[in-house]
Design an enzyme around this catalytic site. Structure first.
Site, PDB file in Angstrom:
ATOM      1  CE1 TYR A 169      -4.299   0.484  -0.400  1.00 27.77           C
ATOM      2  CE2 TYR A 169      -4.425  -1.421   1.050  1.00 27.77           C
ATOM      3  CZ  TYR A 169      -5.014  -0.561   0.139  1.00 27.77           C
ATOM      4  OH  TYR A 169      -6.312  -0.748  -0.222  1.00 27.77           O
TER       5      TYR A 169
ATOM      6  CD  GLU B  19      -4.823   5.098   0.538  1.00 28.48           C
ATOM      7  OE1 GLU B  19      -5.048   6.074   1.280  1.00 28.48           O
ATOM      8  OE2 GLU B  19      -5.586   4.130   0.446  1.00 28.48           O
TER       9      GLU B  19
ATOM     10  CB  THR C 198      -4.219   3.387 -22.053  1.00 26.30           C
ATOM     11  OG1 THR C 198      -4.144   3.479 -23.465  1.00 26.30           O
ATOM     12  CG2 THR C 198      -5.634   3.638 -21.588  1.00 26.30           C
TER      13      THR C 198
ATOM     14  CG  ASP D 192      -7.401   9.982 -24.502  1.00 23.34           C
ATOM     15  OD1 ASP D 192      -6.447   9.201 -24.674  1.00 23.34           O
ATOM     16  OD2 ASP D 192      -8.497   9.624 -24.027  1.00 23.34           O
TER      17      ASP D 192
ATOM     18  CE  LYS E  70      -6.659   1.782 -25.836  1.00 23.56           C
ATOM     19  NZ  LYS E  70      -6.838   2.574 -24.618  1.00 23.56           N
TER      20      LYS E  70
ATOM     21  NE  ARG F 116      -6.515  -3.766 -19.719  1.00 20.01           N
ATOM     22  CZ  ARG F 116      -6.538  -3.960 -21.041  1.00 20.01           C
ATOM     23  NH1 ARG F 116      -5.816  -4.904 -21.590  1.00 20.01           N
ATOM     24  NH2 ARG F 116      -7.298  -3.217 -21.812  1.00 20.01           N
TER      25      ARG F 116
HETATM   26  N1  DSN Z   1     -11.460   0.380 -25.027  1.00 17.90           N
HETATM   27  C1  DSN Z   1     -10.498   1.253 -25.640  1.00 17.90           C
HETATM   28  C2  DSN Z   1     -10.295   0.916 -27.078  1.00 17.90           C
HETATM   29  O1  DSN Z   1     -10.465  -0.240 -27.411  1.00 17.90           O
HETATM   30  O2  DSN Z   1      -9.968   1.756 -27.878  1.00 17.90           O
HETATM   31  C3  DSN Z   1     -10.862   2.641 -25.437  1.00 17.90           C
HETATM   32  O3  DSN Z   1     -11.071   2.847 -24.070  1.00 17.90           O
END
Ligand code: DSN
Length: 445
Positions: A52, A54, A223, A197, A226, A232
């Site tokens: 933990y 925080e 994110t 974004d 990707k 993730r």
């Molecule tokens: N779920 C993501 C995507 O597949 O592009 C976006 O949040």
């Protein structure tokens, strides 16, 4: 580690094994997915998950954080270096919490915000009607033009009329480069914050094959799983331009995320993000990003040669959006996602601009190259895949989506039963299995 799992929980062990097989012997073409490295997975499965923490490095609400502080600081420093920004927060659990923290950091409930309309490729958290963002804030969506590109004239007119507090650039399904400079001019002209974004294109930005918003935006969110190829997770960055607008912006966003929205950070995730960012700093990652774009371009061209219509007629990044209406009329994405799945190609159905059906039964298909590029596939392989996709679609092209709800359920049930047994699709899946066995997947033997 897998040995211990096999003994402790054979049921979950078997399911993990099946998923490994699916990932290894199928073509993973959902543009937002990727294969992370073994080193990243090692940290994800490490003792860092036990802690933990925080707070932020050196300002924690728990003891025993001397090593976690170093892990998180390394992740922050690597993010700053990679994207050329002065402030990075690596604690968001994923992209949606990262975006929510931006709202909490810069807006008051009821403020006006602007983002790309969901059915035009935009993201839920950019103000879509079923997202909480449109309940807390007044959402004014903008759209794409007939050529599939963002209508920057509309963005300018709406911004002038509605004076938003925040303007988002970014999307879930957009095959082109973003006009960050133009967004910035519009946001600056009305005094709005401009947030980019970059979830889908982060890895391409790092590789230098997509423009960076660092000079133009005040805030950048992403994110990490990707095109960036990490675990993730999410990141929020504040640019120098953001700090010039408000020197407290970094602090405001940090506070919005913790204690505003989240509790303890997921330290195993933070550690794995640090590893992924370290990998992205290497020259080999630039080659990876370039190949993602080369493959996506080759795939787009091959899809067109095989008779598919693409929104915007091509791809400038890692994905293509197929408009299936010439083949199926409205709602064809549902049929094609399922049939390609039977054939061993994983994709996802997607709305098209001016969608004639609905997000659950959309008329398009999103298809991308990041995961296959990680496995070492090249342009020639994309051509082969486009041919398989066309043969598979040929097997189901007589189906039409019923528009009445009652008839639809029965029709789709029948469609799935028949398609799952289709001999041509099963034959293609065997060919794909054989093809995929030649391309390694990190972490799977
Ligand atoms: N779920 C993501 C995507 O597949 O592009 C976006 O949040």
């Amino acid at each position: 580690m897998m040995k211990a799992l096999k003994t402790t929980d054979p049921q979950i062990y078997q399911l993990v094994k099946k998923e490994e097989k699916r990932q290894k012997y199928g073509l993973e073409m959902i543009p937002s997915e990727n294969y992370t490295s073994e080193a990243v997975m090692t940290v994800m499965g490490s003792v860092l998950t036990n802690k933990y923490s925080e707070g932020y490095p050196r300002k924690r609400y728990y003891g025993g954080n001397e090593f976690i502080d170093q892990v998180e600081s390394l992740a922050q420093e690597r993010a700053k270096k990679l994207f050329g920004v002065p402030h990075a927060n690596v604690q968001p659990y994923s992209g949606s919490p990262a975006n929510f923290a931006v709202y909490v950091g810069v807006c008051e409930p009821g403020d006006t915000i602007m983002g790309l309309n969901l059915t035009d490729g935009g993201h839920l958290t950019h103000g879509w009607k079923s997202s909480i963002t449109s309940q807390f804030y007044k959402s004014v969506p903008y759209h794409v033009k007939a050529d599939g590109r963002v209508d920057m004239d509309e963005v300018r007119q709406l911004a002038k009329k509605h004076k938003p507090k925040l303007i988002w650039a970014g999307a879930t399904c957009y095959p082109f480069k973003y006009e960050y400079k133009e967004y910035a001019e519009i946001a600056d002209s009305v005094g709005a914050y401009f947030a980019a974004d970059i979830a889908h294109v982060a890895g391409l930005i790092v590789a230098g094959v997509h423009p960076s918003p660092a000079k133009y935006a005040h805030i950048i969110t992403s994110t990490t799983h990707k095109t960036l190829r990490g675990p993730r997770g999410g990141i929020i960055m504040v640019t120098q331009k953001g700090l010039d607008k408000d020197p407290e912006l970094g602090n405001k966003i940090d506070i919005a995320l913790f204690p505003g929205m989240q509790g303890g950070p997921h330290d195993h995730q933070t550690g794995a993000i640090a590893v992924a960012l370290g990998e992205a700093l290497r020259p080999s990652f630039k080659r990876y990003g370039q190949q993602v774009v080369n493959n996506s371009y080759a795939l787009a061209e091959a899809l067109k040669e095989n008779g598919f219509k693409l929104v915007g007629n091509g791809s400038e990044n890692h994905l293509s959006l197929i408009d299936l209406t010439p083949i199926f009329g409205p709602g064809g994405g549902y049929f094609v996602e399922y049939a390609l799945g039977v054939a061993g190609i994983t994709v996802n159905k997607q709305t098209i601009p001016q969608e004639p059906s609905s997000p659950y039964f959309p008329s398009g298909l999103r298809i991308g190259s990041p995961a296959l590029t990680t496995r070492g596939m090249k342009e020639a392989h994309m051509k082969r895949i486009a041919k398989w996709a066309r043969s598979a679609v040929g097997e189901i092209e007589d189906y039409r989506m019923p528009m009445d709800k009652e008839g639809r359920n029965e029709y789709l049930k029948e469609f799935k039963i028949k398609t799952a047994k289709n001999k041509t699709l099963i034959k293609i899946s065997k060919e794909i299995e054989n093809f995929c066995s030649k391309f390694p997947v990190p972490g799977i033997k």
